[in-house]
Design a protein around this motif. Structure first.
Motif, PDB file in Angstrom:
ATOM      1  N   SER A   8       0.835  -1.199   0.000  1.00  0.00           N
ATOM      2  CA  SER A   8       0.000   0.000   0.000  1.00  0.00           C
ATOM      3  C   SER A   8       0.869   1.248   0.000  1.00  0.00           C
ATOM      4  O   SER A   8       0.606   2.198  -0.722  1.00  0.00           O
ATOM      5  CB  SER A   8      -0.924  -0.011   1.222  1.00  0.00           C
ATOM      6  OG  SER A   8      -1.634   1.194   1.292  1.00  0.00           O
ATOM      7  N   THR A   9       1.922   1.236   0.796  1.00  0.00           N
ATOM      8  CA  THR A   9       2.836   2.370   0.870  1.00  0.00           C
ATOM      9  C   THR A   9       3.554   2.553  -0.459  1.00  0.00           C
ATOM     10  O   THR A   9       3.692   3.669  -0.947  1.00  0.00           O
ATOM     11  CB  THR A   9       3.850   2.169   2.009  1.00  0.00           C
ATOM     12  OG1 THR A   9       3.130   1.999   3.226  1.00  0.00           O
ATOM     13  CG2 THR A   9       4.785   3.343   2.131  1.00  0.00           C
ATOM     14  N   MET A  62      -4.954  14.008 -14.510  1.00  0.00           N
ATOM     15  CA  MET A  62      -4.970  14.106 -13.048  1.00  0.00           C
ATOM     16  C   MET A  62      -6.296  13.580 -12.494  1.00  0.00           C
ATOM     17  O   MET A  62      -6.319  12.884 -11.479  1.00  0.00           O
ATOM     18  CB  MET A  62      -4.764  15.556 -12.600  1.00  0.00           C
ATOM     19  CG  MET A  62      -3.383  16.085 -12.821  1.00  0.00           C
ATOM     20  SD  MET A  62      -3.327  17.865 -12.450  1.00  0.00           S
ATOM     21  CE  MET A  62      -1.615  18.051 -12.021  1.00  0.00           C
ATOM     22  N   GLY A  63      -7.389  13.885 -13.165  1.00  0.00           N
ATOM     23  CA  GLY A  63      -8.703  13.403 -12.740  1.00  0.00           C
ATOM     24  C   GLY A  63      -8.809  11.891 -12.813  1.00  0.00           C
ATOM     25  O   GLY A  63      -9.354  11.251 -11.909  1.00  0.00           O
ATOM     26  N   LYS A  64      -8.271  11.305 -13.874  1.00  0.00           N
ATOM     27  CA  LYS A  64      -8.286   9.849 -14.005  1.00  0.00           C
ATOM     28  C   LYS A  64      -7.466   9.205 -12.895  1.00  0.00           C
ATOM     29  O   LYS A  64      -7.879   8.204 -12.301  1.00  0.00           O
ATOM     30  CB  LYS A  64      -7.739   9.426 -15.369  1.00  0.00           C
ATOM     31  CG  LYS A  64      -8.660   9.735 -16.515  1.00  0.00           C
ATOM     32  CD  LYS A  64      -8.017   9.361 -17.830  1.00  0.00           C
ATOM     33  CE  LYS A  64      -8.839   9.842 -18.995  1.00  0.00           C
ATOM     34  NZ  LYS A  64      -8.163   9.590 -20.278  1.00  0.00           N
ATOM     35  N   LEU A  65      -6.317   9.786 -12.605  1.00  0.00           N
ATOM     36  CA  LEU A  65      -5.458   9.270 -11.538  1.00  0.00           C
ATOM     37  C   LEU A  65      -6.177   9.359 -10.195  1.00  0.00           C
ATOM     38  O   LEU A  65      -6.163   8.419  -9.402  1.00  0.00           O
ATOM     39  CB  LEU A  65      -4.148  10.052 -11.496  1.00  0.00           C
ATOM     40  CG  LEU A  65      -3.144   9.643 -10.439  1.00  0.00           C
ATOM     41  CD1 LEU A  65      -2.684   8.210 -10.662  1.00  0.00           C
ATOM     42  CD2 LEU A  65      -1.954  10.584 -10.454  1.00  0.00           C
ATOM     43  N   ASP A  66      -6.848  10.457  -9.962  1.00  0.00           N
ATOM     44  CA  ASP A  66      -7.592  10.635  -8.713  1.00  0.00           C
ATOM     45  C   ASP A  66      -8.714   9.607  -8.602  1.00  0.00           C
ATOM     46  O   ASP A  66      -8.950   9.046  -7.540  1.00  0.00           O
ATOM     47  CB  ASP A  66      -8.151  12.059  -8.641  1.00  0.00           C
ATOM     48  CG  ASP A  66      -8.585  12.448  -7.256  1.00  0.00           C
ATOM     49  OD1 ASP A  66      -7.879  12.101  -6.274  1.00  0.00           O
ATOM     50  OD2 ASP A  66      -9.630  13.104  -7.124  1.00  0.00           O
ATOM     51  N   GLY A  67      -9.383   9.333  -9.707  1.00  0.00           N
ATOM     52  CA  GLY A  67     -10.446   8.332  -9.714  1.00  0.00           C
ATOM     53  C   GLY A  67      -9.913   6.947  -9.384  1.00  0.00           C
ATOM     54  O   GLY A  67     -10.518   6.202  -8.609  1.00  0.00           O
ATOM     55  N   ARG A  68      -8.755   6.591  -9.957  1.00  0.00           N
ATOM     56  CA  ARG A  68      -8.143   5.291  -9.651  1.00  0.00           C
ATOM     57  C   ARG A  68      -7.753   5.226  -8.186  1.00  0.00           C
ATOM     58  O   ARG A  68      -7.932   4.205  -7.526  1.00  0.00           O
ATOM     59  CB  ARG A  68      -6.896   5.058 -10.519  1.00  0.00           C
ATOM     60  CG  ARG A  68      -7.196   4.785 -11.963  1.00  0.00           C
ATOM     61  CD  ARG A  68      -6.013   4.211 -12.728  1.00  0.00           C
ATOM     62  NE  ARG A  68      -4.734   4.824 -12.452  1.00  0.00           N
ATOM     63  CZ  ARG A  68      -4.148   5.749 -13.216  1.00  0.00           C
ATOM     64  NH1 ARG A  68      -4.741   6.176 -14.298  1.00  0.00           N
ATOM     65  NH2 ARG A  68      -2.962   6.222 -12.904  1.00  0.00           N
ATOM     66  N   ARG A  69      -7.243   6.325  -7.672  1.00  0.00           N
ATOM     67  CA  ARG A  69      -6.824   6.372  -6.267  1.00  0.00           C
ATOM     68  C   ARG A  69      -8.018   6.123  -5.345  1.00  0.00           C
ATOM     69  O   ARG A  69      -7.937   5.353  -4.406  1.00  0.00           O
ATOM     70  CB  ARG A  69      -6.197   7.731  -5.992  1.00  0.00           C
ATOM     71  CG  ARG A  69      -5.436   7.839  -4.728  1.00  0.00           C
ATOM     72  CD  ARG A  69      -4.845   9.227  -4.648  1.00  0.00           C
ATOM     73  NE  ARG A  69      -3.562   9.204  -4.018  1.00  0.00           N
ATOM     74  CZ  ARG A  69      -2.797  10.252  -3.883  1.00  0.00           C
ATOM     75  NH1 ARG A  69      -3.182  11.416  -4.362  1.00  0.00           N
ATOM     76  NH2 ARG A  69      -1.648  10.179  -3.274  1.00  0.00           N
ATOM     77  N   HIS A  70      -9.137   6.767  -5.639  1.00  0.00           N
ATOM     78  CA  HIS A  70     -10.335   6.568  -4.827  1.00  0.00           C
ATOM     79  C   HIS A  70     -10.865   5.146  -4.955  1.00  0.00           C
ATOM     80  O   HIS A  70     -11.304   4.550  -3.973  1.00  0.00           O
ATOM     81  CB  HIS A  70     -11.422   7.580  -5.195  1.00  0.00           C
ATOM     82  CG  HIS A  70     -11.156   8.943  -4.662  1.00  0.00           C
ATOM     83  ND1 HIS A  70     -11.133  10.052  -5.467  1.00  0.00           N
ATOM     84  CD2 HIS A  70     -10.871   9.379  -3.411  1.00  0.00           C
ATOM     85  CE1 HIS A  70     -10.847  11.109  -4.735  1.00  0.00           C
ATOM     86  NE2 HIS A  70     -10.669  10.726  -3.491  1.00  0.00           N
ATOM     87  N   GLU A 116      -9.117   2.475  -5.445  1.00  0.00           N
ATOM     88  CA  GLU A 116      -8.244   1.622  -4.631  1.00  0.00           C
ATOM     89  C   GLU A 116      -8.595   1.741  -3.148  1.00  0.00           C
ATOM     90  O   GLU A 116      -8.606   0.742  -2.425  1.00  0.00           O
ATOM     91  CB  GLU A 116      -6.781   2.000  -4.841  1.00  0.00           C
ATOM     92  CG  GLU A 116      -6.243   1.610  -6.199  1.00  0.00           C
ATOM     93  CD  GLU A 116      -4.833   2.119  -6.445  1.00  0.00           C
ATOM     94  OE1 GLU A 116      -4.199   2.669  -5.511  1.00  0.00           O
ATOM     95  OE2 GLU A 116      -4.358   1.971  -7.587  1.00  0.00           O
ATOM     96  N   ILE A 117      -8.894   2.943  -2.704  1.00  0.00           N
ATOM     97  CA  ILE A 117      -9.252   3.160  -1.296  1.00  0.00           C
ATOM     98  C   ILE A 117     -10.542   2.417  -0.968  1.00  0.00           C
ATOM     99  O   ILE A 117     -10.631   1.700   0.031  1.00  0.00           O
ATOM    100  CB  ILE A 117      -9.395   4.664  -0.987  1.00  0.00           C
ATOM    101  CG1 ILE A 117      -8.019   5.337  -1.044  1.00  0.00           C
ATOM    102  CG2 ILE A 117     -10.057   4.890   0.376  1.00  0.00           C
ATOM    103  CD1 ILE A 117      -8.074   6.858  -1.037  1.00  0.00           C
ATOM    104  N   GLU A 144     -13.475  -2.297   1.467  1.00  0.00           N
ATOM    105  CA  GLU A 144     -14.374  -3.447   1.329  1.00  0.00           C
ATOM    106  C   GLU A 144     -13.710  -4.746   1.752  1.00  0.00           C
ATOM    107  O   GLU A 144     -14.367  -5.658   2.204  1.00  0.00           O
ATOM    108  CB  GLU A 144     -14.861  -3.567  -0.125  1.00  0.00           C
ATOM    109  CG  GLU A 144     -15.851  -2.498  -0.501  1.00  0.00           C
ATOM    110  CD  GLU A 144     -16.303  -2.614  -1.949  1.00  0.00           C
ATOM    111  OE1 GLU A 144     -15.890  -3.561  -2.643  1.00  0.00           O
ATOM    112  OE2 GLU A 144     -17.074  -1.749  -2.384  1.00  0.00           O
ATOM    113  N   ASN A 145     -12.394  -4.804   1.619  1.00  0.00           N
ATOM    114  CA  ASN A 145     -11.649  -6.024   1.939  1.00  0.00           C
ATOM    115  C   ASN A 145     -11.286  -6.119   3.423  1.00  0.00           C
ATOM    116  O   ASN A 145     -10.724  -7.118   3.839  1.00  0.00           O
ATOM    117  CB  ASN A 145     -10.381  -6.129   1.094  1.00  0.00           C
ATOM    118  CG  ASN A 145     -10.694  -6.375  -0.355  1.00  0.00           C
ATOM    119  OD1 ASN A 145     -11.707  -6.990  -0.673  1.00  0.00           O
ATOM    120  ND2 ASN A 145      -9.853  -5.892  -1.237  1.00  0.00           N
ATOM    121  N   GLU A 146     -11.572  -5.109   4.198  1.00  0.00           N
ATOM    122  CA  GLU A 146     -11.235  -5.143   5.625  1.00  0.00           C
ATOM    123  C   GLU A 146     -12.176  -6.033   6.398  1.00  0.00           C
ATOM    124  O   GLU A 146     -13.277  -6.245   6.108  1.00  0.00           O
ATOM    125  CB  GLU A 146     -11.248  -3.738   6.220  1.00  0.00           C
ATOM    126  CG  GLU A 146     -10.049  -2.955   5.831  1.00  0.00           C
ATOM    127  CD  GLU A 146      -9.929  -1.655   6.600  1.00  0.00           C
ATOM    128  OE1 GLU A 146     -10.829  -1.279   7.373  1.00  0.00           O
ATOM    129  OE2 GLU A 146      -8.916  -0.993   6.430  1.00  0.00           O
TER     130      GLU A 146
END
Length: 63
Positions: free
Chosen positions: A11-12, A45-53, A55-56, A61-63
């Motif tokens: 994750s890091t 930048m928007g696409k990258l932000d969408g991918r980042r969200h 992943e979060i 959901e996996n916790e």
């Protein structure tokens, strides 16, 4: 190293890679010579932000 340590390390690493990509895009944005070029970079930048969200949310959901 436990599974949670491995998850935390990956994750890091992922976060650092995304941060590096954001930094490169921002530098490109600052040096852009036209509004069209800035617009294209902003879309990246928007696409990258969408991918980042995504992943979060997937991690939550996996916790």
């Amino acid at each position: 190293m436990s599974t949670s340590d491995t998850d935390m390390a990956s994750s890091t690493d992922s976060t650092k890679a995304v941060d590096d990509e954001v930094r490169r895009l921002y530098e490109r944005y600052q040096s852009a010579e036209s509004d069209e070029e800035r617009r294209e970079i902003a879309l990246e930048m928007g696409k990258l932000d969408g991918r980042r969200h995504a992943e979060i949310y997937a991690a939550l959901e996996n916790e």
